[in-house]
Design an enzyme around this catalytic site. Structure first.
Site, PDB file in Angstrom:
ATOM      1  N   ARG A 129     -14.249 -27.985 -11.257  1.00 17.22           N
ATOM      2  CA  ARG A 129     -13.302 -27.055 -10.625  1.00 17.22           C
ATOM      3  C   ARG A 129     -13.812 -26.439  -9.322  1.00 17.22           C
ATOM      4  NH1 ARG A 129     -12.887 -25.777 -15.992  1.00 17.22           N
ATOM      5  NH2 ARG A 129     -11.052 -26.716 -16.952  1.00 17.22           N
TER       6      ARG A 129
ATOM      7  N   LYS B 193      -9.895 -28.996   5.309  1.00 16.48           N
ATOM      8  CA  LYS B 193      -8.984 -29.972   4.693  1.00 16.48           C
ATOM      9  C   LYS B 193      -9.828 -31.107   4.140  1.00 16.48           C
ATOM     10  CE  LYS B 193      -4.768 -29.481   7.426  1.00 16.48           C
ATOM     11  NZ  LYS B 193      -3.818 -30.218   8.278  1.00 16.48           N
TER      12      LYS B 193
ATOM     13  N   GLU C 142      -9.663 -36.051  20.816  1.00 17.15           N
ATOM     14  CA  GLU C 142      -9.450 -34.756  20.162  1.00 17.15           C
ATOM     15  C   GLU C 142     -10.076 -33.626  20.990  1.00 17.15           C
ATOM     16  OE1 GLU C 142      -7.418 -34.583  17.644  1.00 17.15           O
ATOM     17  OE2 GLU C 142      -7.563 -36.444  16.477  1.00 17.15           O
TER      18      GLU C 142
ATOM     19  N   LYS D  55     -11.068 -25.076  17.404  1.00 13.43           N
ATOM     20  CA  LYS D  55     -10.509 -25.380  16.086  1.00 13.43           C
ATOM     21  C   LYS D  55     -10.782 -24.234  15.115  1.00 13.43           C
ATOM     22  CE  LYS D  55      -9.493 -28.551  12.478  1.00 13.43           C
ATOM     23  NZ  LYS D  55      -9.586 -29.854  11.853  1.00 13.43           N
TER      24      LYS D  55
ATOM     25  N   GLU E 295      -2.035 -23.892   7.578  1.00 15.59           N
ATOM     26  CA  GLU E 295      -1.052 -24.557   8.430  1.00 15.59           C
ATOM     27  C   GLU E 295       0.365 -24.019   8.254  1.00 15.59           C
ATOM     28  OE1 GLU E 295      -1.831 -28.674   9.012  1.00 15.59           O
ATOM     29  OE2 GLU E 295       0.066 -29.030  10.019  1.00 15.59           O
TER      30      GLU E 295
ATOM     31  N   ARG F 126      -1.653 -23.597  13.486  1.00 17.66           N
ATOM     32  CA  ARG F 126      -2.444 -24.805  13.226  1.00 17.66           C
ATOM     33  C   ARG F 126      -1.677 -26.080  13.600  1.00 17.66           C
ATOM     34  NH1 ARG F 126      -6.798 -25.509   8.257  1.00 17.66           N
ATOM     35  NH2 ARG F 126      -7.480 -27.567   8.854  1.00 17.66           N
TER      36      ARG F 126
ATOM     37  N   ASN G 125      -1.571 -30.787  16.303  1.00 12.18           N
ATOM     38  CA  ASN G 125      -0.914 -32.098  16.211  1.00 12.18           C
ATOM     39  C   ASN G 125      -0.400 -32.618  17.550  1.00 12.18           C
ATOM     40  OD1 ASN G 125      -1.288 -32.457  13.423  1.00 12.18           O
ATOM     41  ND2 ASN G 125       0.387 -31.028  13.013  1.00 12.18           N
TER      42      ASN G 125
ATOM     43  N   HIS H 204       0.105 -36.276  18.063  1.00 13.67           N
ATOM     44  CA  HIS H 204      -0.048 -36.918  16.762  1.00 13.67           C
ATOM     45  C   HIS H 204       1.249 -37.501  16.204  1.00 13.67           C
ATOM     46  CE1 HIS H 204      -4.038 -35.282  16.944  1.00 13.67           C
ATOM     47  NE2 HIS H 204      -4.351 -35.715  15.743  1.00 13.67           N
TER      48      HIS H 204
ATOM     49  N   HIS I 240       1.061 -41.096  15.295  1.00 13.48           N
ATOM     50  CA  HIS I 240       1.242 -41.637  13.943  1.00 13.48           C
ATOM     51  C   HIS I 240       2.200 -42.823  13.952  1.00 13.48           C
ATOM     52  CE1 HIS I 240      -0.149 -37.681  11.878  1.00 13.48           C
ATOM     53  NE2 HIS I 240      -1.147 -38.516  12.081  1.00 13.48           N
TER      54      HIS I 240
ATOM     55  N   HIS J 183      -7.464 -43.870  15.329  1.00 11.95           N
ATOM     56  CA  HIS J 183      -6.629 -42.671  15.357  1.00 11.95           C
ATOM     57  C   HIS J 183      -6.655 -41.990  16.742  1.00 11.95           C
ATOM     58  CE1 HIS J 183      -4.882 -38.854  14.107  1.00 11.95           C
ATOM     59  NE2 HIS J 183      -5.956 -38.237  14.572  1.00 11.95           N
TER      60      HIS J 183
END
Ligand code: NAD
Ligand code: MG
Length: 362
Positions: free
Chosen positions: A121, A143, A185, A227, A237, A241, A245, A248, A252, A265
């Site tokens: 946990r 994340k 980035e 960041k 987010e 946040r 993107n 992105h 994507h 990416h």
């Protein structure tokens, strides 16, 4: 000996943690103060372990250090690979007081973080990112997760590390395309909220691409600062946040269209940022000179500024419609009000959007 440290903190109350950016920190820095129990499990992969595992082990002099070496690649960011980490934790009898250490790029960081979030946990973990992308992006923000065969990063958790240790010297062994992908980035941070940093990048891009340590350290530090500030403001987010993107949503679409194979990416994000810049110009926010600046900077970082041959407006429209960041079926984009000032919108002139797609698709 503790090396001279360039410290910054991710301000998350009780879960506040430092990011150390220092050449030579890997191997010379004693990380024992960040290890609660006696056990440490270093998670790395077949490419990174031969290069840096011994140095990483030396950072935990007082601990019983076990290791697990995973196969290399995004396609191994799966449940099966995750289970291999758990197998070792069980086999070596790691308890709730163990500390997991991610040594590698973003794939290793994400999967190790998720293992730490779920083992017993939740246990402590430490990030030692070894790609530029992981140092400026993936290792900051908490994340963690793995892919599902039907979608990237579909299974995951928020779990913050105890400390992030980024050693710019590890980037010396990185393939140039991976370096460029990380730089996309870095440029993104300048574009979304720091015009000064963007100008600094214009001044130093050649030094960065030549891997000069001081400018590199500065670029990593300022990217992490950016960041970290955004994450501290919006850990889950809910708002700001989303600015991360930029490029992105277009990106994507490119990644999905190319089957996540030919394009890294960061490369897709670079072309995507150019498209977002173009649309921002068409909508009257940016001027021609702004777009030229963005294009030049991306080119100097050896990044693509156009989507792949053969991708049509039809492809973009279809793929962008299903982006998981969309709300209630409308395409959500990050655009630039000015260089260094991004905003999120679903409310943009569809004709300008069409014009951008047509401009980039031949
Ligand atoms: P990666 O982890 O696949 O690393 C790229 C390649 O470089 C791999 O082959 C790796 O083995 C190799 N490598 C790593 N360090 C090296 C070194 N020092 N020298 C030589 N080779 C080295 O890719 P990445 O770009 O670091 O990360 C991409 C992943 O990060 C994706 O899975 C993405 O979803 C994730 N990500 C997560 C976040 C987040 O907030 N958690 C943010 C961005 C990206
Ligand atoms: Mg990204």
């Amino acid at each position: 000996m503790q090396p001279k440290q360039d410290h910054l903190n991710v301000e998350l109350g009780e879960r506040r943690y430092p990011i150390v950016i220092e050449e030579g920190s890997l191997g010379s820095m004693d990380l024992s103060p960040w290890v609660a129990g006696e056990q440490v499990l270093i998670v790395s992969n077949e490419t990174v372990a031969p290069l840096y595992l011994e140095q990483a082990r030396a950072s935990f002099p007082g601990s019983r250090v076990d290791e697990v070496i995973l196969p290399d690649g995004e396609r191994y960011k799966t449940w099966e690979t995750l289970n291999r980490i758990f197998d070792v934790l069980i086999d070596k009898q790691h308890t709730r007081r163990t500390t997991l250490v991610a040594l590698g790029g973003g794939v290793i960081g994400d999967i190790t973080g998720f293992a730490a979030a779920t083992w017993q946990r939740g246990v402590d973990f430490i990030q030692i990112p070894t790609t530029l992308l992981a140092q400026v992006d993936a290792s900051v923000g908490g994340k963690t997760g793995i892919n599902h065969p039907q979608g990237k990063n579909m299974i995951g958790a928020f779990h913050q590390p105890r400390i992030v240790v980024a050693d710019p010297l590890t980037l010396g062994s990185l393939p140039p395309t991976e370096m460029a992908a990380g730089m996309a980035e870095v440029i993104k941070y300048g574009l979304i909220r720091d015009e000064h940093f963007l100008s600094w990048l214009e001044e130093h891009m050649d030094h960065l691409m030549a891997m000069q340590p001081e400018p590199l350290k500065e670029a990593i530090r300022r990217s992490c600062e950016c960041k970290a500030a955004i994450v501290a403001e919006d850990e889950r987010e809910a708002g700001v946040r989303a600015l991360l993107n930029l490029g992105h949503t277009f990106g994507h679409a490119i990644e999905t269209h190319t089957g996540y194979s030919d394009w890294l990416h960061g490369e897709a994000v670079a072309a995507g940022m150019m498209m977002a810049t173009d649309l921002s110009e068409r909508l009257g926010y940016l001027n021609y000179n702004d777009s030229v600046r963005v294009r030049q900077l991306l080119i100097r970082a050896r990044l693509p500024v156009n989507p792949p041959e053969g991708m049509s407006p039809v492809h973009f429209r279809a793929l962008m419609q299903v982006d998981k960041k969309n709300v209630s079926g409308r395409v959500r984009l990050v655009l630039l009000r000015a260089l260094g000032d991004a905003f999120v919108t679903e409310d943009f002139d569809p004709e300008a959007f069409e014009a951008t797609l047509n401009h980039f698709c031949h």
